[in-house]
Design a protein around this motif. Structure first.
Motif, PDB file in Angstrom:
ATOM      1  N   THR A   1       0.864  -1.180   0.000  1.00 40.40           N
ATOM      2  CA  THR A   1       0.000   0.000   0.000  1.00 40.40           C
ATOM      3  C   THR A   1       0.899   1.227   0.000  1.00 40.40           C
ATOM      4  O   THR A   1       2.020   1.192   0.500  1.00 40.40           O
ATOM      5  CB  THR A   1      -0.948   0.054   1.218  1.00 40.40           C
ATOM      6  N   TYR A   2       0.401   2.302  -0.596  1.00 47.54           N
ATOM      7  CA  TYR A   2       1.124   3.575  -0.639  1.00 47.54           C
ATOM      8  C   TYR A   2       0.357   4.587   0.210  1.00 47.54           C
ATOM      9  O   TYR A   2      -0.835   4.808  -0.012  1.00 47.54           O
ATOM     10  CB  TYR A   2       1.233   4.098  -2.071  1.00 47.54           C
ATOM     11  N   GLU A   3       1.037   5.198   1.146  1.00 39.24           N
ATOM     12  CA  GLU A   3       0.428   6.186   2.030  1.00 39.24           C
ATOM     13  C   GLU A   3       0.978   7.559   1.663  1.00 39.24           C
ATOM     14  O   GLU A   3       2.166   7.831   1.827  1.00 39.24           O
ATOM     15  CB  GLU A   3       0.730   5.844   3.487  1.00 39.24           C
TER      16      GLU A   3
ATOM     17  N   PHE B   1       5.103   9.264  -1.331  1.00 40.38           N
ATOM     18  CA  PHE B   1       4.345   8.349  -0.486  1.00 40.38           C
ATOM     19  C   PHE B   1       5.293   7.521   0.367  1.00 40.38           C
ATOM     20  O   PHE B   1       6.493   7.434   0.103  1.00 40.38           O
ATOM     21  CB  PHE B   1       3.470   7.412  -1.342  1.00 40.38           C
TER      22      PHE B   1
ATOM     23  N   SER C   1      -4.172   2.874  -0.886  1.00 38.16           N
ATOM     24  CA  SER C   1      -3.829   3.029   0.527  1.00 38.16           C
ATOM     25  C   SER C   1      -4.344   1.871   1.372  1.00 38.16           C
ATOM     26  O   SER C   1      -5.190   1.072   0.938  1.00 38.16           O
ATOM     27  CB  SER C   1      -4.409   4.336   1.066  1.00 38.16           C
ATOM     28  N   ALA C   2      -3.849   1.810   2.614  1.00 43.18           N
ATOM     29  CA  ALA C   2      -4.302   0.790   3.554  1.00 43.18           C
ATOM     30  C   ALA C   2      -5.795   0.936   3.849  1.00 43.18           C
ATOM     31  O   ALA C   2      -6.518  -0.056   3.961  1.00 43.18           O
ATOM     32  CB  ALA C   2      -3.494   0.884   4.845  1.00 43.18           C
ATOM     33  N   GLU C   3      -6.273   2.178   3.969  1.00 43.93           N
ATOM     34  CA  GLU C   3      -7.682   2.401   4.257  1.00 43.93           C
ATOM     35  C   GLU C   3      -8.560   1.929   3.104  1.00 43.93           C
ATOM     36  O   GLU C   3      -9.629   1.335   3.317  1.00 43.93           O
ATOM     37  CB  GLU C   3      -7.946   3.880   4.551  1.00 43.93           C
TER      38      GLU C   3
ATOM     39  N   TYR D   1       2.087   2.472   9.044  1.00 46.04           N
ATOM     40  CA  TYR D   1       1.901   3.874   9.434  1.00 46.04           C
ATOM     41  C   TYR D   1       1.587   4.726   8.205  1.00 46.04           C
ATOM     42  O   TYR D   1       1.972   4.386   7.078  1.00 46.04           O
ATOM     43  CB  TYR D   1       3.162   4.425  10.115  1.00 46.04           C
ATOM     44  N   ARG D   2       0.890   5.837   8.455  1.00 48.40           N
ATOM     45  CA  ARG D   2       0.605   6.812   7.410  1.00 48.40           C
ATOM     46  C   ARG D   2       0.805   8.205   8.006  1.00 48.40           C
ATOM     47  O   ARG D   2       0.710   8.397   9.238  1.00 48.40           O
ATOM     48  CB  ARG D   2      -0.829   6.666   6.888  1.00 48.40           C
TER      49      ARG D   2
ATOM     50  N   THR E   1      -1.885   2.864  10.720  1.00 42.98           N
ATOM     51  CA  THR E   1      -2.973   2.533   9.797  1.00 42.98           C
ATOM     52  C   THR E   1      -3.890   1.513  10.456  1.00 42.98           C
ATOM     53  O   THR E   1      -3.538   0.891  11.464  1.00 42.98           O
ATOM     54  CB  THR E   1      -2.425   1.940   8.482  1.00 42.98           C
TER      55      THR E   1
END
Length: 400
Positions: free
Chosen positions: A197-199, A206, A253-255, A280-281, A304
């Protein structure tokens, strides 16, 4: 097992081509519909008339049917078949298959085939052992093709060694085994996560990781090959699949990954969490690109959402969740802790201390641990082979 199956037989230039007549007869006797594609070189070893008579279908060699210029549609042939078998597969044809060359009808059909492709090499022992041939065999297996190993015995050269094409009965048995296990997961719904995932820090930067998504995609395809209906939730990756049993859901993203997983998890019989989700984000995401300055930059991070733990709490009776643990120290202890904390049924442990395992590699080395702390370790394998080991463990768990 072969009744009403559509088998495409490719025959190349090898003395072992005489065995293709027996193979064709056995396939037809087993109830399969057989179409044969030959290379021009194969005509020197067996006539098209023989194979046409035995298969009860015209044998194809060239792109045009006759002087009228009608087209032998390689795309239609590739889509028609339930399985393609290239037997014998000469060193020349193997090299072309491994490198995407396409100078005859058989190779065009191979490159168009969406079905499983089996290949049975036949050549002299020194040709088989040559590093180039071994490299080509490895590439073809890594592409997902299924090798039917050559056997030991007397060769056409008079030498004795490895290189004889497998007997027609062995090839038929390999096909029967494939179709017998093909739908073990028919009717099952599966959720798989893959990739990183990319935050976001700002519109162009990111926080992420090096996950390629190869492992998750390989698992999704292995599950789909056994009849499962797969929802594949993937972060940004260069991997792709055209499998008709796989629904790809792209997220960043993780969300976003959590939202997609939470949507499909309630109806999933099996969930495989192979994605490398960022822990983490950034608390704040800059609306414009952060400009470089002489001052140090401090970024405040927050956790996250823990997708695995969230799904573990949602799990109801009968669902199976498979998690992953990529560790660098205290590997087994950390994996067992994660297995318990997140309510997994199985955990797949791999270590960055193992050469050839982890991110970006085409190989992996895993250990599978279940809730009873039973441990099964595997040698270094391609990720496609690793995926099959994981799927086999899932099937065992479903039948516990």
């Amino acid at each position: 097992m072969l009744h009403n199956k559509k088998i495409l037989l490719g025959v190349t230039g090898s003395i072992a081509a005489y065995k293709s007549a027996v193979l064709t007869r056995l396939l037809v006797k087993a109830g399969a519909t057989v179409k044969v594609v030959m290379t021009s070189a194969a005509h020197d070893f067996i006539t098209p008339l023989t194979l046409a008579t035995l298969s009860k279908n015209p044998v194809l060699t060239t792109f045009s049917k006759d002087e009228t210029g009608q087209w032998n549609n390689h795309v239609d042939l590739g889509l028609w078949a339930d399985a393609m078998v290239i037997a014998p597969a000469s060193a020349n044809t193997l090299a072309k298959m491994a490198n995407g060359l396409c100078d005859n009808l058989l190779l065009a059909v191979y490159l168009s085939a969406r079905c499983p492709v089996f290949f049975a090499p036949a050549m002299d022992l020194d040709m088989l052992q040559h590093p180039v041939t071994q490299h080509n065999l490895h590439k073809l297996k890594d592409f997902g093709n299924i090798l039917i190993d050559p056997t030991y015995g007397e060769l056409a050269s008079g030498l004795v060694g490895q290189g004889r094409m497998a007997e027609p009965e062995e090839i038929v048995a390999a096909l029967e085994k494939h179709f017998a296990t093909q739908k073990k997961l028919g009717g099952k719904k599966v959720l798989v996560t893959a990739g990183p995932t990319y935050e976001a820090l700002d519109p162009v930067r990111f926080i992420g990781n090096h996950s390629s998504g190869k492992m998750g995609f390989a698992i999704a395809e292995a599950l789909a090959d056994l009849g499962a209906e797969v929802n594949l939730v993937t972060g940004p990756t260069q991997q792709h699949t055209t499998h008709t049993q796989i629904n790809v859901i792209n997220v960043t993203s993780a969300e976003q990954m959590y939202t997609a997983c939470a949507t499909h998890f309630p109806t999933a019989d099996v969930t495989v969490l192979a994605a490398a989700v960022a822990d983490y984000r950034p608390v704040e995401v800059a609306e414009q690109k952060i400009k470089k300055s002489d001052a140090n930059l401090t970024i405040e991070l927050t956790k996250t959402r823990d997708i695995a733990a969230s799904l573990g709490k949602m799990k109801h009776n009968g669902q199976v969740i498979v998690g992953f643990a990529l560790e660098t120290e205290n590997e087994k202890a950390n994996a067992l802790s994660k297995l318990e904390r997140k309510n997994f049924d199985l955990i797949v442990l791999n270590s960055l201390n193992d050469k050839g395992a982890g991110f970006q590699h085409d190989t992996n080395k895993i250990t599978i641990i279940d809730k009873e702390q039973r441990v099964k370790s595997f040698e270094l394998k391609t990720k496609k082979e690793v995926a099959q080991d994981i799927v086999n463990a899932i099937i065992e768990k479903l039948h516990d």
